[in-house]
Design a protein around this motif. Sequence first.
Motif, short mmCIF file in Angstrom:
data_model
loop_
_atom_site.label_atom_id
_atom_site.label_comp_id
_atom_site.label_asym_id
_atom_site.label_seq_id
_atom_site.Cartn_x
_atom_site.Cartn_y
_atom_site.Cartn_z
N UNK A 17 -3.91 1.32 14.33
CA UNK A 17 -4.26 0.32 13.33
C UNK A 17 -3.72 0.71 11.96
N UNK A 18 -3.87 1.97 11.59
CA UNK A 18 -3.36 2.44 10.29
C UNK A 18 -1.85 2.27 10.22
N UNK A 19 -1.14 2.54 11.31
CA UNK A 19 0.31 2.37 11.33
C UNK A 19 0.67 0.90 11.15
N UNK A 20 -0.02 0.03 11.87
CA UNK A 20 0.26 -1.41 11.78
C UNK A 20 -0.04 -1.94 10.37
N UNK A 21 -1.11 -1.47 9.77
CA UNK A 21 -1.46 -1.87 8.41
C UNK A 21 -0.36 -1.45 7.44
N UNK A 22 0.10 -0.22 7.59
CA UNK A 22 1.16 0.28 6.70
C UNK A 22 2.46 -0.51 6.87
N UNK A 23 2.78 -0.88 8.10
CA UNK A 23 4.01 -1.66 8.35
C UNK A 23 3.95 -3.03 7.71
N UNK A 24 2.77 -3.63 7.68
CA UNK A 24 2.64 -4.98 7.14
C UNK A 24 2.22 -5.00 5.68
N UNK A 25 1.98 -3.83 5.10
CA UNK A 25 1.61 -3.75 3.70
C UNK A 25 0.30 -4.46 3.39
N UNK A 26 -0.67 -4.32 4.27
CA UNK A 26 -1.96 -4.98 4.11
C UNK A 26 -3.06 -3.96 3.91
N UNK A 27 -4.21 -4.45 3.53
CA UNK A 27 -5.42 -3.63 3.48
C UNK A 27 -5.99 -3.64 4.90
N UNK A 28 -6.53 -2.52 5.33
CA UNK A 28 -7.05 -2.41 6.70
C UNK A 28 -8.02 -3.52 7.02
N UNK A 29 -8.96 -3.81 6.14
CA UNK A 29 -9.96 -4.85 6.39
C UNK A 29 -9.31 -6.20 6.63
N UNK A 30 -8.29 -6.53 5.85
CA UNK A 30 -7.60 -7.81 6.00
C UNK A 30 -6.88 -7.87 7.35
N UNK A 31 -6.23 -6.79 7.72
CA UNK A 31 -5.49 -6.76 8.99
C UNK A 31 -6.45 -6.86 10.17
N UNK A 32 -7.59 -6.20 10.11
CA UNK A 32 -8.57 -6.28 11.20
C UNK A 32 -9.10 -7.71 11.30
N UNK A 33 -9.38 -8.33 10.15
CA UNK A 33 -9.86 -9.71 10.15
C UNK A 33 -8.84 -10.65 10.80
N UNK A 34 -7.57 -10.50 10.43
CA UNK A 34 -6.51 -11.33 11.02
C UNK A 34 -6.39 -11.10 12.52
N UNK A 35 -6.44 -9.86 12.93
CA UNK A 35 -6.30 -9.52 14.35
C UNK A 35 -7.46 -10.09 15.16
#
Length: 84
Positions: A17-35
Motif C-alpha cells: 500500500x505504501x508503495x502504491x501510494x508513493x507511485x500515485x502521489x497520494x495520501x494513504x487515507x485517500x488511496x485506501x478510500x479510493x481502493x
Amino acid sequence: MAVLTIRSVPEEGHRALRVRVAQHGRITEVKVRETLAAAVKSENRVRVGDALAAIGRKIGLKDEDFAILESVRDRTPAEPPRFV
C-alpha cells in the motif's frame, strides 16, 4: 461520514500500500478510500435516475411533457403526520 479503523494489517499488504501510494502521489487515507470504493462498487449497478431517463426515452417523452407536469404540481408544503 463513517470512520473505519483497520487493525492487524499484514506487513506485506501495508508495504504494498505504501508503495502504491508513493507511485500515485497520494495520501494513504485517500488511496485506501479510493481502493475500497472501487472494490465495492458494482460494475453492473443500475442507477435510478439513469433507469428512469431510459424509460422516458423509450416511451418518447419530450421536455414539453415535463413542463405540463410542472404547471399542475401542487407546491403546498407537506404536513407532518400526526400520531394520535
